[in-house]
Enzyme design. Structure first.
Site: not given
Ligand code: AHR
Length: 654
Positions: A42, A253, A384
């Site tokens: 990410e 996220c 999530e």
């Molecule tokens: O890994 C960091 C964050 O943790 C991610 O973006 C999210 O999916 C989770 O809350």
């Protein structure tokens, strides 16, 4: 007839191969996932721009803005320079950009090129960029510059482009002369005669005149696998070294974003980089999307990992509006009027990844340089998410459409941000009702939680969707955290019939630029800090198998500080033992290998051990690292697992 004989010969060969493979697996093993351990990438903690993405120029297209960080503006990280007592003016404009997705550019009026005899530096009118806290330039290496320039005055413009130390010493220099009154891309190579870790790029007009300039880019030629628009070779290599089975991207996220206008839309991230649409990410900084979907898929292919893209479930993150409000507070949903288009966008992604070059989106992929399909197998829908009625309706619509058009795609549903609770239960219920293949679980916990919950998946239903533990970690990067994760991972292997995939999170973090404190790999522009958690992940990833065996390793009962697993890899017949001791005393574990035939006596043993509080730092990068040696095994033997350790013993068959 000849063809038939050939065909039979081939069939016979395949059969012999199958018999040989299965003959190498001992009886009594349980088939487990072959996609068990992989990566989750990410763009958080400056993992992409300024990190894995090898671009050296920061804010290359003048798109930074105060909505991203209050102090940012289109000219952030640039300096307007007029050495040699030159004269000129600069403005940031938006009237006729290279592409509407990339609206800002700079116009410079170089009125007078100075010639002041006492000034040593090259005179001219132009720009300087400091990169991401300085550019790392290595002696004798080549750097590829590109920039878009539009002459506004008639005469061609001469530029001198150089890489300079903070004191202004020139490390490399080249010339470019423009030739058009429309936007043109100019390129040049710069080979450094000396190195520096804090260099900057200087672009100087050497003739008076007016011009517009944008998309100023500088890449080391040595990117990972020498890909153009590629990745930082040393960082990418650390990921490749893990041999992940898959890589999930682009978040997190970041996928569902900060309000509906901020969702990650894959189509904005492909094609020529100057036409891509960068935006603020939910972590509060700019993503250029130079590292976009093509580059993610290409990287997966380069490291032998299955790509696992995640698209938003047409709702934004429930934490939207946390720091900067775009779409208002909380989860926001795409209007129903937009859903047909959105669903088409998801279907187009599958065609882009897997379609033939004769298909619309397959042709677009091919135009980027990849005519073969990328073999997309898994597709994540949602991250999530909060299980609201708006989410549910949209999730079901997207899943229905994908299942109808692409039954071959394994859909990954989601189950909220925790290991239990209302969203978790609802997420699983919806996903099972929709008969998706896999459900993504996320949890960040204390190491003690992992140790006490090693049996979590023992009781999971084997009939419904499988589990993708898409994000997990214990809070911390000390050895005790990593060892707790190792203990938990033996439980994932034991349950590899229902746990299909697992990936630690987050993956990368730039020193001094973190939004998340516990990460797998920290880096600055020069160094890479591999945490104990990285080594645990690597030890599991490089030692995956496809059959699990109970009762090979016996350890003290009712002691959750101890954990172990035994797997076999049918391709090679290798038997792999993982033994974990999360306690403060050495512990003996008994190993019985008698069910395995023809084992070599000399095995490879890899041990990660130390004190619970040990960790790697930028001052001591190698304090905790595994050691590898030869270990002699017998049919039955006792192994003394050191305090706070993970041991992997890999035994080859003859
Ligand atoms: O890994 C960091 C964050 O943790 C991610 O973006 C999210 O999916 C989770 O809350």
């Amino acid at each position: 007839m000849k063809l038939n004989i050939r065909l039979w010969f081939l069939v016979a060969l395949c059969l012999i191969g199958t018999v040989k493979n299965s003959a190498q697996v001992a009886k009594g093993g349980k088939k487990i996932s072959t996609d068990l351990f992989g990566l989750f990438f990410e763009d958080i903690n400056f993992a992409a721009d300024g990190g894995l993405y090898a671009e050296l120029v920061q804010n290359r297209s003048f798109e930074y803005n105060p909505g991203e960080k209050r102090e940012w503006h289109p000219f952030s990280y640039w300096e307007f320079i007029l050495p040699g007592h030159s004269l000129g003016h600069i403005s940031v404009e938006t009237n006729s950009p290279i592409h509407p997705n990339n609206p800002h550019y700079v116009t410079i009026d170089a009125e007078y090129i100075g010639n002041y005899p006492k000034v040593k530096a090259e005179s001219g009118v132009g720009l300087k960029n400091y990169g991401f806290d300085g550019m790392v330039i290595r002696q004798d290496e080549k750097y590829n510059l590109s920039m878009f320039v539009k002459q506004i005055t008639d005469a061609p413009m001469d530029f001198i482009i150089s890489l300079q130390t903070p004191k202004g010493e020139v490390l490399a220099q080249t010339k470019i002369t423009t030739s058009a009154k429309s936007w043109q891309k100019y390129t040049a190579g710069l080979t450094a005669t000396a190195g520096n870790d804090s260099a900057s790029l200087v672009i100087l007009a050497k003739s008076s005149g007016k011009f517009a300039i944008d998309m100023i880019s500088l890449f080391p030629e040595k990117t990972f696998k020498s890909r153009p628009n590629g990745l930082r070779a040393d960082l990418a290599q650390k990921l490749a070294d893990m041999h992940p089975r898959f890589m999930r991207f682009p978040g997190g996220c970041l996928v569902h974003g900060d309000g509906v206008g901020n969702m990650y839309r894959w189509k904005n991230t492909i094609g020529p980089v100057e036409e891509r649409k960068g935006q603020r990410n939910i972590w509060g900084y700019h993503q250029s999307v130079g590292l976009g979907y093509f580059e993610y898929f290409q990287f997966c292919e380069d490291i032998g990992a299955k790509p696992v893209p995640v698209v938003p479930a047409a709702v934004s993150c429930q934490n939207s509006g946390g720091t900067h409000v775009i779409g208002g507070m909380g989860q926001k949903a795409l209007c129903m009027d937009n859903m047909d288009d959105y669903i088409q966008e998801v279907l187009d992604l599958i065609e882009w990844a897997n379609g033939p070059v004769t298909s619309t989106w397959g042709a677009i992929r091919a135009a980027s340089g990849h005519s073969e399909p990328f073999n997309l197998e898994y597709l994540g829908i949602g991250n999530e998410d909060k299980m609201t009625p708006e989410y549910e309706e949209r999730f079901r619509m997207i899943v229905n459409a994908v299942q109808k058009k692409h039954p071959e795609i394994k859909i990954v549903g989601n189950s909220g941000p925790s290991h239990g609770g209302t969203d978790f239960d609802k997420g699983w219920q919806i996903s099972n009702e929709m008969q998706v293949s896999v459900v993504d679980e996320h949890y960040y916990v204390q190491p003690g939680w992992l140790l006490s919950n090693q049996n979590r998946y023992d009781q999971y239903n084997r009939e419904g969707a499988k589990v993708y533990l898409g994000e997990y970690a214990s809070w911390g990067n000390k050895l005790k955290n990593a060892i707790a994760e190792a203990a938990y991972m033996t439980g994932l292997e034991r349950n590899g019939d229902v746990v299909q995939m697992a990936s630690y999170a987050p993956l990368l973090a730039k020193k001094g630029f973190t939004q998340w404190t516990t990460d797998m790999i920290f880096f600055d522009n020069v160094n890479i800090l591999l945490t104990p958690n990285y080594y645990v992940q690597k030890m599991f990833m490089t030692n995956q198998g496809d059959y699990y065996f109970d009762e090979v390793i016996t350890k003290e009962e009712n002691n959750n500080l101890l954990a172990a697993s035994c797997i076999q890899k049918s391709m090679t017949g290798d038997v792999i033992l993982k033994l974990v001791n999360a306690g403060t005393d050495d512990k003996v574990m008994k190993v019985d290998l008698s069910r395995f035939k023809d084992l070599h006596k000399n095995a490879q043993i890899e041990v990660l051990s130390g004190k619970a509080s040990d960790e790697n730092t930028f001052d001591n990068l190698q304090k905790v690292a595994p050691t590898i040696s030869i270990y002699t095994v017998k049919n039955k033997f006792e192994y003394q697992a050191p305090a706070m350790s993970l041991t992997v013993i890999r035994i080859k068959t003859k």
